[in-house]
Design a protein around this motif. Structure first.
Motif, PDB file in Angstrom:
ATOM      1  N   ASN A 135       0.807  -1.220   0.000  1.00  0.00           N
ATOM      2  CA  ASN A 135       0.000   0.000   0.000  1.00  0.00           C
ATOM      3  C   ASN A 135       0.840   1.269   0.000  1.00  0.00           C
ATOM      4  O   ASN A 135       0.408   2.324   0.460  1.00  0.00           O
ATOM      5  N   ALA A 156      -0.339   4.809  -1.560  1.00  0.00           N
ATOM      6  CA  ALA A 156      -1.341   5.619  -0.863  1.00  0.00           C
ATOM      7  C   ALA A 156      -0.711   6.701   0.005  1.00  0.00           C
ATOM      8  O   ALA A 156      -1.403   7.616   0.464  1.00  0.00           O
ATOM      9  N   TYR A 205      -9.199   0.557  -2.334  1.00  0.00           N
ATOM     10  CA  TYR A 205      -9.950   1.673  -1.773  1.00  0.00           C
ATOM     11  C   TYR A 205     -11.315   1.848  -2.420  1.00  0.00           C
ATOM     12  O   TYR A 205     -12.166   2.559  -1.870  1.00  0.00           O
ATOM     13  N   LEU A 214     -13.701   2.721   0.632  1.00  0.00           N
ATOM     14  CA  LEU A 214     -14.475   3.964   0.661  1.00  0.00           C
ATOM     15  C   LEU A 214     -15.965   3.710   0.509  1.00  0.00           C
ATOM     16  O   LEU A 214     -16.788   4.519   0.954  1.00  0.00           O
ATOM     17  N   TYR A 234      -9.136   3.160  10.367  1.00  0.00           N
ATOM     18  CA  TYR A 234      -9.208   4.367   9.561  1.00  0.00           C
ATOM     19  C   TYR A 234     -10.183   5.360  10.175  1.00  0.00           C
ATOM     20  O   TYR A 234     -11.222   4.977  10.716  1.00  0.00           O
ATOM     21  N   PRO A 242      -6.378   7.872  -0.684  1.00  0.00           N
ATOM     22  CA  PRO A 242      -6.883   6.626  -1.284  1.00  0.00           C
ATOM     23  C   PRO A 242      -6.719   6.625  -2.800  1.00  0.00           C
ATOM     24  O   PRO A 242      -7.040   7.613  -3.472  1.00  0.00           O
TER      25      PRO A 242
END
Length: 260
Positions: free
Chosen positions: A121, A124, A156, A160, A181, A213
């Protein structure tokens, strides 16, 4: 100025995390789980050299070196790199470790690799779309014509959509790691809470970093703009099907055209 602040923030987050990172990620077990896939990748594409961008404590650099590749590994965290160097000495593999941000990769290294990979990741952590563009341009310049780019990020599109606060809870002995998060507009604040039980006492420590993201479409469009072709998305490093609202990961394989 935005880039400098972002890099300093990321460096501080991972310097703080470095000592417990291997415990949190199950470092030894990952060799067993991931070696078959990377062996297949090395053999299928005839890989001999690799750049591990965002190496952390060096897991993928070490694994590729064990598979016979000549590996260079970069990261912005000196504490993470010290852990990676310690592992390399223990495993008796030679890896070049360099403290370096993505945006300066080819500008400093001035060479190309059969494989450029960025795992965990890492993308990001880039603060802006411009940071992403510059980083992918540098990755393209670091990739040999016909070479391979391999990226692994969290999905994401799913995160999201669901907006779940707690992402994972992992226990290892007397230590528990909670990753969660907080959602703030188009950014998320990533926090790792470490809970350690020792001599009847409970100790807690948390550290946070802001993430941008990265959705599937933006990543694919940005890779194409950087010059990569044959861009394929998957839901795991085992190259399972990518399902936007279900897959845990967003994994991308792409190539630099052989004639560029």
């Amino acid at each position: 100025m935005t880039e400098t602040i972002s890099i300093d923030h990321v460096r501080d987050f991972y310097d703080d995390l470095a000592a417990g990172y291997d415990l949190m990620t199950g470092f030894p077990q990952r060799f067993v789980h991931e070696r078959p896939f990377f062996r297949m990748l090395v053999e299928k594409y005839g890989l001999q050299t690799a750049l591990d961008a965002g190496t952390g404590t060096g897991f993928h650099a070490l694994l590729l070196a064990q598979l016979g590749l000549s590996v260079t590994a970069i990261d912005v965290s000196p504490a993470m790199l010290r852990e990676a160097e310690r592992h390399a000495k223990q495993l008796k593999v030679n890896i070049e470790f360099i403290e370096l941000p993505f945006q300066s990769a080819h500008a400093v290294l001035r060479r190309q690799f059969d494989l450029v990979l960025s795992m965990g990741n890492s993308l990001a952590h880039l603060e802006t779309a411009e940071d992403l563009r510059e980083s992918l341009d540098q990755f393209f310049a670091c990739t040999k014509p016909g070479g391979l780019l391999f990226l692994q990020n969290l999905n994401y599109d799913r995160i999201l959509s669901q907006r779940q606060k707690v992402q994972s809870v992992k226990e290892n002995g007397e230590t528990t790691f909670v990753r969660f998060y907080d959602f703030e507009g188009d950014r998320v604040i990533f926090t790792i809470l470490t809970i350690r039980r020792e001599h009847g006492m409970v100790h807690q420590h948390s550290k946070s970093v802001r993430l941008r993201p990265l959705l599937q479409k933006e990543l694919e469009d940005s890779l194409a703009a950087a010059g990569f072709s044959d861009i394929r998305t998957f839901g795991s490093i085992a190259l399972s099907e990518f399902v936007p609202l279900e897959s845990k990961d967003l994994v991308v394989l792409a190539q630099r055209p052989a004639d560029q």
